[in-house]
Design an enzyme around this catalytic site. Structure first.
Site, PDB file in Angstrom:
ATOM      1  N   LYS A  21       0.841  -1.208  -0.100  1.00 24.15           N
ATOM      2  CA  LYS A  21      -0.027  -0.012  -0.112  1.00 24.15           C
ATOM      3  C   LYS A  21       0.885   1.122   0.191  1.00 24.15           C
ATOM      4  O   LYS A  21       1.889   1.172   0.883  1.00 24.15           O
ATOM      5  CB  LYS A  21      -0.922  -0.026   1.387  1.00 24.15           C
ATOM      6  CG  LYS A  21      -1.822   1.144   1.471  1.00 24.15           C
ATOM      7  CD  LYS A  21      -3.191   0.861   1.105  1.00 24.15           C
ATOM      8  CE  LYS A  21      -3.847   2.111   0.880  1.00 24.15           C
ATOM      9  NZ  LYS A  21      -4.836   2.310  -0.084  1.00 24.15           N
ATOM     10  N   ASN A  78      18.076  -1.416   9.481  1.00 19.51           N
ATOM     11  CA  ASN A  78      19.628  -1.144   9.283  1.00 19.51           C
ATOM     12  C   ASN A  78      20.334  -1.917  10.318  1.00 19.51           C
ATOM     13  O   ASN A  78      20.060  -1.640  11.506  1.00 19.51           O
ATOM     14  CB  ASN A  78      19.755   0.368   9.140  1.00 19.51           C
ATOM     15  CG  ASN A  78      19.091   1.008   8.283  1.00 19.51           C
ATOM     16  OD1 ASN A  78      19.116   0.394   7.042  1.00 19.51           O
ATOM     17  ND2 ASN A  78      18.417   2.042   8.368  1.00 19.51           N
ATOM     18  N   ARG A  92      23.431  -1.579  11.378  1.00 16.67           N
ATOM     19  CA  ARG A  92      24.600  -0.830  11.629  1.00 16.67           C
ATOM     20  C   ARG A  92      24.392   0.466  12.312  1.00 16.67           C
ATOM     21  O   ARG A  92      23.463   0.886  12.736  1.00 16.67           O
ATOM     22  CB  ARG A  92      24.985  -0.229  10.264  1.00 16.67           C
ATOM     23  CG  ARG A  92      24.178   0.642   9.432  1.00 16.67           C
ATOM     24  CD  ARG A  92      24.596   1.410   8.485  1.00 16.67           C
ATOM     25  NE  ARG A  92      23.845   2.558   8.082  1.00 16.67           N
ATOM     26  CZ  ARG A  92      22.725   2.417   7.168  1.00 16.67           C
ATOM     27  NH1 ARG A  92      22.459   1.357   6.807  1.00 16.67           N
ATOM     28  NH2 ARG A  92      21.906   3.649   7.039  1.00 16.67           N
TER      29      ARG A  92
END
Ligand code: MV4
Length: 447
Positions: free
Chosen positions: A201, A289, A291
């Site tokens: 969506k 992520n 990191r």
């Protein structure tokens, strides 16, 4: 604890990691390309190794050269910073095979989150709210149509190997779907060597809100609240703030606990960021992520927790130094990214810094790798520094930021500093009233 750590990065983040190592009594090894022989990270490290010519792929991305630098210097662990090899599962694996600790998550967790479909299904299984859409890869036009009509238009088609905004196509109705699907697939194949795409969506006016987490790799994890990173240009963040102007304490603690709980179930190790789109009071996971992020200092400012220190301690097998209930979110912090770019056109501006005077004073932090007389090489990212300002309230933070931006002198190259002077005068920014499209619209109106 490690006695020697190699920092596989350059610029401000290499300095950031060096500083954390020094405070832990750890010896530091810098690596650098021939273009970076005079860089600050080389000067501040205890030892340095030249790992190749200027091009990143021959130096900062050259795994074999970095492993060799570890063996020559006897470094026991590697901190990858952000960018470069920080989310390269192969790199983490090769280091481990050489008995060198990768300061970060397991290669399995890097791989899971690197593939956006796997990341999303994993997040959903862990109880994180996701954007409604296909449950996996979408291969045919008829499958795509079924899903699109199920969730309702508009929809967005994304590459599973993508991320950071590359390889996305929006379709507003059935007539636009076939072309969006085929161009998304072709572009994904060309850009990533993987044609797999999925459908979601399309959220029209969300904010980008991300949650910082720390896991110990043994089923323990905490969250450190959110960062609002909605102010972006071409998927490059420009200004980040913590807390988000859009959230209250209850919302923060609720989504934070959902994320911390998910990281406990995953046995996640190290620092991570769970990215959401936020619209009409709801969070929708988009990516994780695995990191340290550029904007981590605003979280450090409002929590008082040194994230790099935690990363290194966790990698050495130590527990997280703080319990969730002991974390206090204090005041407000904003980060402005200072790039060596024209503040209107964003064209990179390498060259020599003829005058440099960073701001200071209470609540002001400048993370930078540059100095007066430094020659910014043309080969790398144009981020030359970050201004991080902390205040007791958002208003105090904004007043302090205006004052710090006024003090900041970088001569000899163009920088993004003038953009922040303009943003700080804008009523939407003053009100914290912006979404992910706000900055691009603002810049288009400035032309
Ligand atoms: C979206 C979206 C709207 N709806 N997904 C862009 C980067 C990538 N990480 C995800 N992105 C988006 N995903 C749905 N379902 C809009 C964006 C998007 C965006 C997201 C965050 C920050 C800036 C952005 C700018 C344009 C589009």
């Amino acid at each position: 604890m490690f006695s020697k750590v190699l920092i596989a990065n350059r610029g401000e983040i290499a300095l950031r990691v060096l500083r954390a190592c020094k405070e832990l009594g750890i010896q530091t090894v810098a690596v650098h390309s021939t273009a970076d022989a005079n860089a600050m990270h080389v000067r501040l490290a205890d030892e340095s190794v030249c790992i190749g010519p200027p091009a990143s792929r021959d130096s900062y991305l050259n795994i074999h050269q970095i492993v060799a630098a570890c063996e020559i210097t006897g470094a026991e662990a590697v901190h990858p910073g952000y960018g470069f090899l920080s989310e390269n599962a192969k790199f983490a694996e090769i280091l481990e095979a050489h008995g060198i600790v990768f300061i970060g998550p397991t290669s399995d967790h890097i791989n899971i989150m690197g593939d956006k479909i796997t990341a999303k299904t994993t997040a959903e299984d862990l109880g994180i709210p996701v954007v409604p859409g296909s449950s996996g890869e979408v291969k045919t036009e008829s499958d795509a149509k079924k899903i699109a009509n199920d969730i309702g238009y508009p929809v967005i088609i994304k590459a599973t190997a993508g991320g950071g905004g590359r390889g996305m196509k929006v379709a507003n109705d059935d007539s636009e779907l076939a072309i969006a699907l085929s161009t998304a697939r072709t572009e994904a194949g060309a850009a990533f060597g993987n044609e797999a795409v999925y459908i979601e969506k399309y959220l029209a006016k969300p904010r980008h809100i991300e949650i910082q987490v720390l896991g110990d790799g043994k089923g323990g994890a905490i969250h450190l609240g959110e960062r609002d990173c909605s102010l972006q240009r071409r998927h490059q963040k420009v200004w980040e703030e913590a807390n988000s102007p859009a959230l209250n304490v209850e919302q923060r603690m609720k989504i934070g606990e959902v994320c911390a709980d998910a990281m406990r179930k995953l046995n996640y190790r190290g620092a991570g960021t769970i990215e959401f789109l936020y619209e009409n009071g709801e969070f929708y996971f988009i990516e994780m992520n695995t990191r340290l992020q550029v904007e981590h200092p605003i979280t450090e400012a409002i929590t008082g927790i040194d994230l790099v220190n935690e990363q290194i301690r966790i990698a050495s097998g130590a527990p997280i130094s703080v319990k969730q209930e002991d974390i206090n979110f204090t005041g407000h912090a904003i980060e402005c990214r200072i790039n060596a770019e024209d503040s209107k056109t964003f064209v990179p501006s390498p060259g020599t810094i003829t005058h440099y005077h960073p701001p200071g004073g209470l609540g002001v932090r400048v993370d930078s790798g540059v100095y007066q007389g430094y020659k910014i090489p043309p080969y790398y990212d144009s981020l030359i520094g970050k201004l991080i300002v902390h205040g007791r309230t958002r208003n105090e933070c904004m007043m302090r930021l205006r004052r710090a931006i006024d003090e900041f002198v970088v001569d000899g190259v163009n920088t993004t500093i003038p953009l922040f002077s303009k943003l700080l005068e804008n009523q939407d920014i003053v009100n914290g009233d912006y979404d992910i499209h706000w900055l691009e619209k603002f810049l288009a109106n400035e032309e």
